[in-house]
Write a protein that holds these residues in place. Sequence first.
Motif, PDB file in Angstrom:
ATOM      1  N   TYR A 180     -15.314  24.910  13.080  1.00 54.75           N
ATOM      2  CA  TYR A 180     -16.293  24.732  11.999  1.00 54.75           C
ATOM      3  C   TYR A 180     -16.813  26.090  11.528  1.00 54.75           C
ATOM      4  O   TYR A 180     -16.892  26.353  10.314  1.00 54.75           O
TER       5      TYR A 180
ATOM      6  N   VAL B 130     -26.844  25.631  12.032  1.00 53.58           N
ATOM      7  CA  VAL B 130     -25.801  24.642  12.290  1.00 53.58           C
ATOM      8  C   VAL B 130     -26.278  23.677  13.365  1.00 53.58           C
ATOM      9  O   VAL B 130     -26.415  24.050  14.531  1.00 53.58           O
TER      10      VAL B 130
ATOM     11  N   GLU C   8     -14.131  27.878   9.576  1.00 54.41           N
ATOM     12  CA  GLU C   8     -13.856  27.187   8.309  1.00 54.41           C
ATOM     13  C   GLU C   8     -14.929  27.496   7.268  1.00 54.41           C
ATOM     14  O   GLU C   8     -14.630  27.670   6.080  1.00 54.41           O
ATOM     15  N   LYS C   9     -16.184  27.587   7.711  1.00 57.00           N
ATOM     16  CA  LYS C   9     -17.294  27.842   6.792  1.00 57.00           C
ATOM     17  C   LYS C   9     -17.539  29.337   6.561  1.00 57.00           C
ATOM     18  O   LYS C   9     -18.449  29.716   5.829  1.00 57.00           O
TER      19      LYS C   9
ATOM     20  N   GLU D 172     -24.073  19.029  11.228  1.00 62.25           N
ATOM     21  CA  GLU D 172     -22.851  19.704  10.785  1.00 62.25           C
ATOM     22  C   GLU D 172     -21.693  19.443  11.748  1.00 62.25           C
ATOM     23  O   GLU D 172     -20.539  19.359  11.330  1.00 62.25           O
TER      24      GLU D 172
END
Length: 209
Positions: A195, A130, A198-199, A175
């Motif tokens: 993030y 990331v 969410e991923k 990202e």
Amino acid sequence: MATNITWHAANLTRAERTTLRNQRGLTIWLTGLSASGKSTIAVALEQHLLHLGLSAYRLDGDNVRFGLNSDLGFSETDRNENIRRIAHVAKLFADSTAIAITSFISPYKKDRETARKLHEEGEEGGLPFVECWVDIPVEEAEKRDPKGLYKKARQGIIKDFTGITAPYEVPDNAEIHLRTDQLSVEKSVVKIMGYLQEKGLVTIPAAAK
């Protein structure tokens, strides 16, 4: 390059480690100008993850430049090698199921892309990488200048200083994008965590909820 070495295949797979540790390993790569807030965010993020009961470790200039990479300077060649080594160390941490947090200027796109490819390529499907661009106008970074580095660079005392006498190549598709002249450290950590959740890269242990 050594020629008398042979790769020894491990009996324990990454999938087994992930299951046993109940955590997925990954690398969060913070990149940005000096005084952008990378290290401060990295420290806060590491503390937050640890308080949640997750395994995390921060790699930055303090624990890498004074040890593993103490033989490197700040020429482009040395910067390339600095990032190459860091990428390999971060991958080892991620492979162990830890969350590796790197905090380095890493000014060149090709070096960051090399780090990404190193993580994404592998026998077991690769590891999440990331990229987090800690973005700040150079003018604001100069105002902060906690170590007086920009001032020394302007005076010619420090050579090859990113943003002044050496380039910083901004990420094309990071990202996560943090404008740290607009976001506090706390909100930056919240954005990163948002993030990751969410991923599906991070699962908060039930005991920490």
